[in-house]
Design a protein around this motif. Sequence first.
Motif, PDB file in Angstrom:
ATOM      1  N   SER B  52       0.839  -1.204   0.000  1.00  0.00           N
ATOM      2  CA  SER B  52       0.000   0.000   0.000  1.00  0.00           C
ATOM      3  C   SER B  52       0.875   1.255   0.000  1.00  0.00           C
ATOM      4  O   SER B  52       0.471   2.287  -0.522  1.00  0.00           O
ATOM      5  CB  SER B  52      -0.967  -0.009   1.184  1.00  0.00           C
ATOM      6  OG  SER B  52      -0.268   0.340   2.352  1.00  0.00           O
ATOM      7  N   ASN B  57      -3.015  -1.030  -5.966  1.00  0.00           N
ATOM      8  CA  ASN B  57      -4.417  -1.009  -5.532  1.00  0.00           C
ATOM      9  C   ASN B  57      -4.812  -2.251  -4.731  1.00  0.00           C
ATOM     10  O   ASN B  57      -4.136  -3.275  -4.743  1.00  0.00           O
ATOM     11  CB  ASN B  57      -5.367  -0.733  -6.712  1.00  0.00           C
ATOM     12  CG  ASN B  57      -5.443  -1.902  -7.662  1.00  0.00           C
ATOM     13  OD1 ASN B  57      -5.715  -3.030  -7.238  1.00  0.00           O
ATOM     14  ND2 ASN B  57      -5.188  -1.630  -8.931  1.00  0.00           N
ATOM     15  N   SER B  58      -5.943  -2.114  -4.025  1.00  0.00           N
ATOM     16  CA  SER B  58      -6.389  -3.132  -3.068  1.00  0.00           C
ATOM     17  C   SER B  58      -6.474  -4.531  -3.646  1.00  0.00           C
ATOM     18  O   SER B  58      -6.141  -5.509  -2.977  1.00  0.00           O
ATOM     19  CB  SER B  58      -7.759  -2.751  -2.493  1.00  0.00           C
ATOM     20  OG  SER B  58      -7.612  -1.996  -1.319  1.00  0.00           O
ATOM     21  N   TYR B 182      -8.814  -5.368   2.978  1.00  0.00           N
ATOM     22  CA  TYR B 182      -8.579  -5.201   1.540  1.00  0.00           C
ATOM     23  C   TYR B 182      -9.679  -5.866   0.709  1.00  0.00           C
ATOM     24  O   TYR B 182      -9.830  -5.593  -0.472  1.00  0.00           O
ATOM     25  CB  TYR B 182      -7.199  -5.745   1.139  1.00  0.00           C
ATOM     26  CG  TYR B 182      -6.063  -5.023   1.824  1.00  0.00           C
ATOM     27  CD1 TYR B 182      -5.544  -3.843   1.301  1.00  0.00           C
ATOM     28  CD2 TYR B 182      -5.539  -5.502   3.023  1.00  0.00           C
ATOM     29  CE1 TYR B 182      -4.517  -3.170   1.953  1.00  0.00           C
ATOM     30  CE2 TYR B 182      -4.517  -4.836   3.673  1.00  0.00           C
ATOM     31  CZ  TYR B 182      -4.010  -3.671   3.143  1.00  0.00           C
ATOM     32  OH  TYR B 182      -3.005  -2.998   3.784  1.00  0.00           O
ATOM     33  N   TYR B 187     -10.032   1.052  -1.738  1.00  0.00           N
ATOM     34  CA  TYR B 187      -8.927   1.997  -1.774  1.00  0.00           C
ATOM     35  C   TYR B 187      -7.838   1.576  -0.781  1.00  0.00           C
ATOM     36  O   TYR B 187      -8.074   1.527   0.422  1.00  0.00           O
ATOM     37  CB  TYR B 187      -9.411   3.423  -1.463  1.00  0.00           C
ATOM     38  CG  TYR B 187     -10.543   3.826  -2.364  1.00  0.00           C
ATOM     39  CD1 TYR B 187     -10.297   4.121  -3.718  1.00  0.00           C
ATOM     40  CD2 TYR B 187     -11.851   3.840  -1.910  1.00  0.00           C
ATOM     41  CE1 TYR B 187     -11.341   4.446  -4.568  1.00  0.00           C
ATOM     42  CE2 TYR B 187     -12.896   4.165  -2.745  1.00  0.00           C
ATOM     43  CZ  TYR B 187     -12.643   4.463  -4.080  1.00  0.00           C
ATOM     44  OH  TYR B 187     -13.670   4.760  -4.924  1.00  0.00           O
ATOM     45  N   ALA B 188      -6.663   1.315  -1.326  1.00  0.00           N
ATOM     46  CA  ALA B 188      -5.582   0.764  -0.502  1.00  0.00           C
ATOM     47  C   ALA B 188      -5.206   1.683   0.647  1.00  0.00           C
ATOM     48  O   ALA B 188      -4.897   1.224   1.748  1.00  0.00           O
ATOM     49  CB  ALA B 188      -4.364   0.461  -1.363  1.00  0.00           C
ATOM     50  N   ALA B 191      -7.825   1.064   3.210  1.00  0.00           N
ATOM     51  CA  ALA B 191      -7.774  -0.327   3.692  1.00  0.00           C
ATOM     52  C   ALA B 191      -6.586  -0.547   4.628  1.00  0.00           C
ATOM     53  O   ALA B 191      -6.699  -1.250   5.633  1.00  0.00           O
ATOM     54  CB  ALA B 191      -7.706  -1.292   2.510  1.00  0.00           C
ATOM     55  N   SER B 195      -6.476  -2.162   8.291  1.00  0.00           N
ATOM     56  CA  SER B 195      -5.658  -3.356   8.489  1.00  0.00           C
ATOM     57  C   SER B 195      -4.692  -3.167   9.662  1.00  0.00           C
ATOM     58  O   SER B 195      -4.524  -4.064  10.494  1.00  0.00           O
ATOM     59  CB  SER B 195      -4.886  -3.676   7.204  1.00  0.00           C
ATOM     60  OG  SER B 195      -4.075  -4.806   7.381  1.00  0.00           O
TER      61      SER B 195
END
Lengths: 245, 245
Positions: B52, B57-58, B182, B187-188, B191, B195
């Motif tokens: 990320s 991207n996710s 994710y 959107y990373a 996310a 996380s």
Amino acid sequence: MAEKASPDLEKQALLHKSHDEEHFTSSDVVRDIIIGVSDGLTVPFALAAGLSGADVNSSIILIAGVAEVAAGAISMGLGGYLAAKSEADHYKRELKREEEEIINVPDIEAAECAEILAQYGVEPHEYDPVVNALRRNPQAWVDFMMKFELGLEKPDPMRALWSALTIALSYVVGGIVPLMPYVVIPYADQAVVASVVITLIALLIFGFVKGHFTGSQPFKSALQTALIGAVASAAAYSIAKLFRT
Amino acid sequence: MAEKASPDLEKQALLHKSHDEEHFTSSDVVRDIIIGVSDGLTVPFALAAGLSGADVNSSIILIAGVAEVAAGAISMGLGGYLAAKSEADHYKRELKREEEEIINVPDIEAAECAEILAQYGVEPHEYDPVVNALRRNPQAWVDFMMKFELGLEKPDPMRALWSALTIALSYVVGGIVPLMPYVVIPYADQAVVASVVITLIALLIFGFVKGHFTGSQPFKSALQTALIGAVASAAAYSIAKLFRT
């Protein structure tokens, strides 16, 4: 070890003993290197192969691979350090407990000590002098109980640190091999072929050397080690392909 | 363990003993779960956080994470299986060697046996009856040498398989936690925040429980476990950012 009996038995026995202990110490380092290299060769390899199956380009695969190697080395290294440290703490706690038991409940400890020798078919009149000899010398008695009742050896205080560094460094060394092709080949579908070839060769050689050091059959060990890499990367490849579609 | 001495010493000693053995067996399974979960929580977490940081991207992060979990679980599981199997092979080889030595060079073995007891300050006239008792019973003698000379315990034949399955499953369970965000957040950059929060909480709880089971201080263990995750992901993040630019 089919040596003939000689008059100088004690010397031979001592030599034999010190030889064994050397073997054991070096096998701790060998074990750390094996843990690090085998995971380092396998996981980044499988991850990179998996990502190439999902049509990700070489530069992203390389970033993922390098991030994985950093994360894996730190996790294994710090994990190894804490595991070795917690082993040393465990030893200290059990030592304290045994020392207290020998002071507070010496008769129970003596009975436990007798029980250990009785398990091997030794009769009370045979083991009683040994139990009494241990009671005479509390320090030796504690050491005896630590080793013979609990199976614990005094851990080396520097071992935790060395273990951590050895595992982490071995993981990095192992991890570099499968990632090299992605550095020089920009197309993932070509890089993955080179990575598979190089890594399988590395796994075969590593497994062979590992087998040699651990006393297993080298060829069997070579095939087993390569198999783990192949299975792991096939699984990663299939799963990545599945998630991509 | 500050219990008072009682007349029923042998029974107490036996109870104490069986209690210890139970503790030891369960600690093998606990150790396997700890190995699997702690690496499973840490490495996929750090990999995802690292990617990320490289503006991936996710969906790619998720593929990389899932591929890593598959590869890691298989590598650790199969690795654990082969390690346990090679431990069992090592035991068998050493057992055979001891059996041969007892037949071929009984006097050297008897001297080694005497040497073991002499280390604890036991005098020859005290340990001689024990050594002779062992010589009378070759099977017990071999067991004695295996445990007290070589420090080897007879491994459980099913242990290799269970160890592999436990480690692999624990790795998957641990790996699911940091990857969940994710799956649901495309959107990373968003996310990764979720996380980090979820995984640090999981690492703290896991470290606490681990400390409880391994006899360390739970709070210290919670902080140490979270620290490994934080250091590994910070390193992966920095390295991924560096490689991206």
